[in-house]
Structure formats: structure tokens, C-alpha cells
Design a protein around this motif. Structure first.
Motif, PDB file in Angstrom:
ATOM      1  N   ALA A 272      -7.229   1.625   2.941  1.00 14.36           N
ATOM      2  CA  ALA A 272      -6.921   0.855   1.740  1.00 14.36           C
ATOM      3  C   ALA A 272      -8.201   0.165   1.284  1.00 14.36           C
ATOM      4  O   ALA A 272      -8.912  -0.427   2.101  1.00 14.36           O
ATOM      5  N   ARG A 273      -8.483   0.249  -0.012  1.00 11.48           N
ATOM      6  CA  ARG A 273      -9.642  -0.471  -0.555  1.00 11.48           C
ATOM      7  C   ARG A 273      -9.176  -1.881  -0.891  1.00 11.48           C
ATOM      8  O   ARG A 273      -8.256  -2.073  -1.684  1.00 11.48           O
TER       9      ARG A 273
ATOM     10  N   ARG B 151       0.840  -1.198   0.000  1.00 15.48           N
ATOM     11  CA  ARG B 151       0.000   0.000   0.000  1.00 15.48           C
ATOM     12  C   ARG B 151       0.871   1.242   0.000  1.00 15.48           C
ATOM     13  O   ARG B 151       1.774   1.358   0.820  1.00 15.48           O
ATOM     14  N   LYS B 152       0.597   2.151  -0.891  1.00 12.40           N
ATOM     15  CA  LYS B 152       1.346   3.402  -0.941  1.00 12.40           C
ATOM     16  C   LYS B 152       1.091   4.173   0.346  1.00 12.40           C
ATOM     17  O   LYS B 152      -0.029   4.321   0.791  1.00 12.40           O
TER      18      LYS B 152
ATOM     19  N   PHE C  53     -11.376   5.819  -6.331  1.00 17.57           N
ATOM     20  CA  PHE C  53     -10.576   5.103  -5.341  1.00 17.57           C
ATOM     21  C   PHE C  53     -10.778   3.608  -5.582  1.00 17.57           C
ATOM     22  O   PHE C  53     -11.593   2.953  -4.938  1.00 17.57           O
TER      23      PHE C  53
ATOM     24  N   SER D  87      -6.184   0.801  -4.035  1.00 14.88           N
ATOM     25  CA  SER D  87      -5.799   2.172  -3.691  1.00 14.88           C
ATOM     26  C   SER D  87      -5.664   2.307  -2.187  1.00 14.88           C
ATOM     27  O   SER D  87      -6.319   1.609  -1.417  1.00 14.88           O
ATOM     28  N   SER D  88      -4.821   3.254  -1.769  1.00 14.23           N
ATOM     29  CA  SER D  88      -4.691   3.566  -0.353  1.00 14.23           C
ATOM     30  C   SER D  88      -4.375   5.044  -0.199  1.00 14.23           C
ATOM     31  O   SER D  88      -3.866   5.681  -1.123  1.00 14.23           O
ATOM     32  N   VAL D  89      -4.706   5.578   0.970  1.00 16.84           N
ATOM     33  CA  VAL D  89      -4.489   6.992   1.232  1.00 16.84           C
ATOM     34  C   VAL D  89      -4.310   7.202   2.725  1.00 16.84           C
ATOM     35  O   VAL D  89      -4.937   6.522   3.534  1.00 16.84           O
TER      36      VAL D  89
ATOM     37  N   TRP E  61       5.950   2.690   1.290  1.00 10.02           N
ATOM     38  CA  TRP E  61       4.892   1.696   1.190  1.00 10.02           C
ATOM     39  C   TRP E  61       4.730   0.993   2.528  1.00 10.02           C
ATOM     40  O   TRP E  61       5.685   0.849   3.286  1.00 10.02           O
TER      41      TRP E  61
ATOM     42  N   GLU F 259     -10.010  -0.551  -6.207  1.00  9.94           N
ATOM     43  CA  GLU F 259      -9.448  -1.617  -5.382  1.00  9.94           C
ATOM     44  C   GLU F 259      -7.926  -1.581  -5.486  1.00  9.94           C
ATOM     45  O   GLU F 259      -7.367  -1.429  -6.562  1.00  9.94           O
TER      46      GLU F 259
END
Length: 182
Positions: free
Chosen positions: A146-147, A61-62, A128, A132-134, A68, A130
């Protein structure tokens, strides 16, 4: 001689056994492992190195510029961490965050409604997707969202804020179910 302290997951016990309602499932995920990777390595190369070191079911995940999180349900072994650190030498640094962060799963058709009550992140699948992360805030608490599926998300939070976030999510879940007509 007194017994040595035993590890107890932060979100353990009846109060954190999970919440299932019409359209929402909230659950404490296994504490497993969470690694913070910082460096110039690209995600595809990082995935290759993770597989070589035995982290085949971990997700990437970013977490920021050239950063990460590597998350998974399996406990971290010192040998696995050493193998990954050796494989990434010269490309990235690995920091074990497993004992410092907690993961919470949110799923169900009302999961986006629940999360929209706490964050301004646009969680529409077109924006956003699947995978993706924020990094964002839910109330006053910093979390990574995170999705992980169409209607499923994973939140990563600092260990010391996990119980507060759980309580906030429980409150938002009740409100989200009312708003979604469930």
C-alpha cells in the motif's frame, strides 16, 4: 502455576528495531489491527461505518474483488469488532486478521528502488498513487503493498513469513542504497 504466555510481536527485539540508511527507512509497525472485509459495500460507505464504530484512524485498502483490508495502529477491542460487524450486517462480513498478519513500513527517497528489486509492480506515483494497494509477490512471499505517502509504503504479510520478508528487505535495502548512489 505457570505464567500465562505473553504476546510478543513477531518483529520484536534488536534484530527488528528498524533500519535507517541514506534514503531508506525500514520499520516494523505496531501490530494494532487488521480486518478483512468481504461484501458488496463500497469503500465510501465502509469508511462511514468504520467511523461510526470508532475506527477513525484506520485505512482501507483494496484486497481483491469486493474485499478490503482495514488497517490501524490501535489494538482491536472485542466491542469495536462487534460494533463494526453489527453495522455491516447484511452488507459485508468482517474477519479479524490482526494476529495472522504483520505490517512493515518502508519509506525514504530510495523506497521505490528497494521495492523494485522484489516485485514487478509499477510503483511510479503516476500509476500507483497514494492510497493505492495491490496484492503481489516479493520473491516467494505474498504481500500487500500500500502506498501511504509520496515515498512511503506499507507491506502486509502473513505472520509466519514476516521474518523471512524482513531479512529479504534488509538485503534489498543494502543493494538499493548502492544502486541509488547513497
Amino acid at each position: 502455576m505457570p505464567d500465562l504466555p505473553q504476546h510478543k510481536p513477531v518483529l520484536a527485539g534488536a534484530a527488528y528495531s528498524g533500519i535507517s540508511g541514506a534514503g531508506i527507512r525500514l520499520e516494523a509497525l505496531p501490530e494494532g489491527h487488521l480486518l478483512h472485509v468481504l461484501g458488496t459495500i463500497e469503500p465510501a460507505a465502509l469508511a462511514t461505518e468504520l467511523a461510526k464504530a470508532g475506527f477513525t484512524s484506520s485505512s482501507i485498502r483494496k484486497a481483491g474483488f469486493r474485499q478490503w483490508f482495514v488497517a490501524g495502529d490501535e489494538p482491536l477491542s472485542p466491542a469495536g469488532l462487534n460494533a463494526l460487524a453489527a453495522a455491516l450486517a447484511g452488507k459485508a462480513f468482517v474477519i479479524d486478521q490482526s494476529h495472522g498478519r504483520v505490517r512493515i513500513g518502508i519509506s525514504g527517497r530510495s523506497s521505490r528502488v528497494l521495492l523494485s528489486k522484489g516485485t514487478a509492480v509499477d510503483l511510479d506515483p503516476a500509476v500507483f498513487a497514494e492510497g493505492s494497494s495491490v496484492m503481489t509477490m516479493i520473491g516467494h512471499i505474498s504481500v500487500q503493498i500500500a502506498r501511504t505517502g509520496d515515498d512511503s509504503f506499507e507491506l502486509t504479510v502473513l505472520h509466519s513469513f514476516a521474518e523471512s520478508l524482513w531479512d529479504e528487505l534488509k538485503h534489498m535495502a543494502t543493494s538499493a542504497e548502492k544502486d541509488s548512489g547513497a
